[in-house]
Design a protein around this motif. Structure first.
Motif, PDB file in Angstrom:
ATOM      1  N   LEU A 127       2.889   0.594   9.241  1.00  0.00           N
ATOM      2  CA  LEU A 127       2.589   1.757   8.396  1.00  0.00           C
ATOM      3  C   LEU A 127       3.180   3.035   9.009  1.00  0.00           C
ATOM      4  CD1 LEU A 127       1.218   2.650   5.774  1.00  0.00           C
ATOM      5  CD2 LEU A 127      -0.837   3.152   7.097  1.00  0.00           C
TER       6      LEU A 127
ATOM      7  N   ARG B 264      -6.905  -0.632  -6.447  1.00  0.00           N
ATOM      8  CA  ARG B 264      -5.576  -1.075  -6.001  1.00  0.00           C
ATOM      9  C   ARG B 264      -5.647  -1.763  -4.641  1.00  0.00           C
ATOM     10  NH1 ARG B 264      -2.094   4.150  -6.910  1.00  0.00           N
ATOM     11  NH2 ARG B 264      -0.618   3.083  -5.558  1.00  0.00           N
TER      12      ARG B 264
ATOM     13  N   LEU C  28      -7.316   4.409  -3.024  1.00  0.00           N
ATOM     14  CA  LEU C  28      -6.763   3.114  -3.429  1.00  0.00           C
ATOM     15  C   LEU C  28      -7.881   2.084  -3.595  1.00  0.00           C
ATOM     16  CD1 LEU C  28      -3.582   2.913  -1.150  1.00  0.00           C
ATOM     17  CD2 LEU C  28      -3.631   3.210  -3.624  1.00  0.00           C
TER      18      LEU C  28
ATOM     19  N   MET D  85       0.850  -1.188   0.000  1.00  0.00           N
ATOM     20  CA  MET D  85       0.000   0.000   0.000  1.00  0.00           C
ATOM     21  C   MET D  85       0.891   1.245   0.000  1.00  0.00           C
ATOM     22  SD  MET D  85      -3.206   0.733   2.507  1.00  0.00           S
ATOM     23  CE  MET D  85      -2.400   1.442   3.928  1.00  0.00           C
ATOM     24  N   GLN D  86       0.801   2.027  -1.037  1.00  0.00           N
ATOM     25  CA  GLN D  86       1.659   3.208  -1.157  1.00  0.00           C
ATOM     26  C   GLN D  86       0.881   4.480  -0.837  1.00  0.00           C
ATOM     27  OE1 GLN D  86       4.945   3.319  -1.474  1.00  0.00           O
ATOM     28  NE2 GLN D  86       4.839   1.090  -1.382  1.00  0.00           N
ATOM     29  N   ILE D  87       1.348   5.171   0.173  1.00  0.00           N
ATOM     30  CA  ILE D  87       0.700   6.408   0.604  1.00  0.00           C
ATOM     31  C   ILE D  87       1.758   7.494   0.691  1.00  0.00           C
ATOM     32  CG2 ILE D  87      -0.382   7.514   2.628  1.00  0.00           C
ATOM     33  CD1 ILE D  87      -1.977   5.013   3.038  1.00  0.00           C
ATOM     34  N   ASN D  88       1.398   8.696   0.274  1.00  0.00           N
ATOM     35  CA  ASN D  88       2.335   9.819   0.374  1.00  0.00           C
ATOM     36  C   ASN D  88       1.789  10.871   1.316  1.00  0.00           C
ATOM     37  OD1 ASN D  88       4.575   9.317  -1.359  1.00  0.00           O
ATOM     38  ND2 ASN D  88       3.081   9.337  -3.040  1.00  0.00           N
TER      39      ASN D  88
ATOM     40  N   GLN E 246       6.748   3.080   8.137  1.00  0.00           N
ATOM     41  CA  GLN E 246       6.919   3.282   6.692  1.00  0.00           C
ATOM     42  C   GLN E 246       6.709   4.753   6.324  1.00  0.00           C
ATOM     43  OE1 GLN E 246       4.328   0.765   4.228  1.00  0.00           O
ATOM     44  NE2 GLN E 246       4.398   2.362   2.676  1.00  0.00           N
ATOM     45  N   LEU E 247       5.674   5.355   6.884  1.00  0.00           N
ATOM     46  CA  LEU E 247       5.359   6.747   6.542  1.00  0.00           C
ATOM     47  C   LEU E 247       6.107   7.746   7.417  1.00  0.00           C
ATOM     48  CD1 LEU E 247       1.465   6.519   6.179  1.00  0.00           C
ATOM     49  CD2 LEU E 247       3.184   6.309   4.389  1.00  0.00           C
TER      50      LEU E 247
ATOM     51  N   GLN F 116      -6.357   8.731   1.021  1.00  0.00           N
ATOM     52  CA  GLN F 116      -5.588   7.925   0.078  1.00  0.00           C
ATOM     53  C   GLN F 116      -6.000   6.459   0.106  1.00  0.00           C
ATOM     54  OE1 GLN F 116      -1.390   8.893  -0.392  1.00  0.00           O
ATOM     55  NE2 GLN F 116      -1.773  10.876   0.537  1.00  0.00           N
TER      56      GLN F 116
END
Lengths: 303, 130
Positions: free
Chosen positions: B42, B29, B24, B1-4, B45-46, B20
């Motif tokens: 997460l 996605r 997704l 899971m890609q979050i910005n 990661q973020l 986001q």
């Protein structure tokens, strides 16, 4: 997984009416601050605002001239063992014994902390890519910060205290430091107190923040509350303004020509009427970033 | 899971995560039954506070997009949430306002916006089928 709610927990550090002078200069002026248990407390302020002096009082390195400092309910000057054993501390420029090798430094640091977790220390050492045989004085600035971070973390302190840890470091090392902050707070009940002038970092990781400006706390509370309180209004004037229009009760105004941005604390229900009186209308209402809030409070905006 | 995550505009981080994840899911996605990363993972990661991620997950759970299974994790719901129509419209109306404001500033008329929406929808449809 459960994370402790910072608002309901007791305080890890309680500072009441702390004043500190160096010569004729007042560095801390009647500072009161409560750091709740669990969560990340971000201390923001420009260089020379008094952040490091405040942290030195928490560590018991400076004695309160007036006011009181309590950490875990103890006086850090009277009971350094009871306080420092539960704190992990990383300063802006870690003063590590340069002649020691990394492995020697870890054994040396371990001796100070009964709770030192050797497995965790080894995990971090490998993760940070520190060579056990390397002398500390030959480490790069970033590696030195990692060595300092390892030493501050490996006894799983109740309070991790970081004084401008990211200052002058590259993004990779800064990320390692922020990950350490997150790991610490994700371990239930642990607290991080973190000073920085990098507001973006503070905004990402903090639950609570305090803003110190010229030795005074100008803003203190949960990050959500602080963000919810502040507003940025964009005013559009009928005619171009050559200098910032004077509006009472706002924190700052900046812009050029017809469009000016106003930062306010509170809902400011009267603002539309004031704007109308000046020949302007409000074209947008937004939530400012922490950076904008800080600049507005510090009063250093240039129009 | 890609979050910005960005701190430049004032949007609170938990809302950025919520939006986001919704995006997704809407673009396929994330599909029903997919597991969301654990809060701690997460957060690392973020590089954001775990409480912020926890709050975003709680909000997503409240809207029914994800379901927490006791002692295991957070999953994208199998059945789409019975969010009241009124509530849905309310969410979209504020987005529509933002789009229309921007369009007016840029001097783009309504017909062109509608055309753009159709095109983007077709594109999204293609993405989902892939």
């Amino acid at each position: 997984m459960k994370f402790p709610s910072p608002s309901s927990a007791e305080s890890v550090a309680a500072i009441t009416n702390l004043t500190r002078r160096f010569g004729s200069r007042t560095v801390l002026d009647e500072v009161s601050l409560y750091v709740p248990r669990g969560g990340v407390f971000g201390l923001v302020g420009e260089n020379g605002a008094g952040k490091t002096t405040l942290i030195k009082h928490i560590l018991g390195l400076l004695k309160a001239e007036s006011g009181t400092v309590r950490v875990f309910g103890l006086d850090p000057v009277a009971d350094p063992v009871g306080v420092l054993g539960r704190i992990g501390y990383l300063s802006e420029q870690p003063d590590l014994p340069g002649w020691m090798r990394v492995d020697e430094f870890l054994r040396y640091t371990r001796a100070f902390y009964p709770n030192w977790d050797a497995n965790y220390a080894e995990t971090l050492r490998a993760q940070f890519g520190l060579d056990p045989a390397q002398r500390l004085k030959t480490l790069s600035k970033g590696q030195m910060a990692k060595a300092g971070l390892l030493a501050a973390q490996a006894h799983r302190p109740d309070l991790l205290l970081l004084d401008e840890p990211s200052s002058g470091l590259d993004p990779m090392v800064r990320r390692d430091i922020l990950e350490a902050v997150i790991r610490t707070v994700a371990d239930e009940g642990r607290t991080v107190f973190f000073s920085s002038h990098l507001l973006e970092e503070i905004e990402r990781v903090s639950d609570h923040i305090a803003m110190v400006h010229q030795g005074r706390i100008v803003l203190c509370g949960s990050l959500d509350e602080i963000k919810a309180q502040h507003r940025r209004f964009i005013l559009n004037f009928e005619t171009a303004q050559s200098k910032p229009p004077a509006i009472a009760g706002i924190l700052s105004i900046s812009g050029t020509g017809k469009e000016w941005a106003v930062i306010c604390n509170g809902a400011r229900a009267e603002l539309p009427a004031i704007a109308a009186g000046l020949g302007a209308r409000i074209v947008a209402e937004q939530v400012p970033s922490l950076n904008e809030i800080f600049v507005a409070h510090a009063g250093t905006t240039t129009a | 899971m890609q979050i910005n995550i960005t701190s430049h505009d004032g949007v609170p981080i938990y809302i950025q995560i919520v939006n986001q994840v919704k995006h997704l899911a809407a673009s396929g996605r994330l599909t029903p039954g997919d597991e969301l990363p654990p809060i701690r993972v997460l957060a690392e990661q973020l590089v954001v506070n775990p409480n912020t991620v926890a709050r975003a997950y709680l909000e997503l759970e409240r809207t029914g997009l994800v379901t927490k299974r006791h002692g295991s994790g957070t999953y994208v719901s199998e059945t789409r949430a019975p969010l009241p129509q009124r509530e849905k419209i309310k969410i979209l109306a504020s987005r529509a306002d933002a789009l229309l404001t921007e369009a007016r500033h840029l001097d783009v008329d309504l017909a062109e916006i509608i055309k753009l929406l159709r095109e983007r929808d077709e594109l999204m449809e293609k993405e989902i089928r892939k």
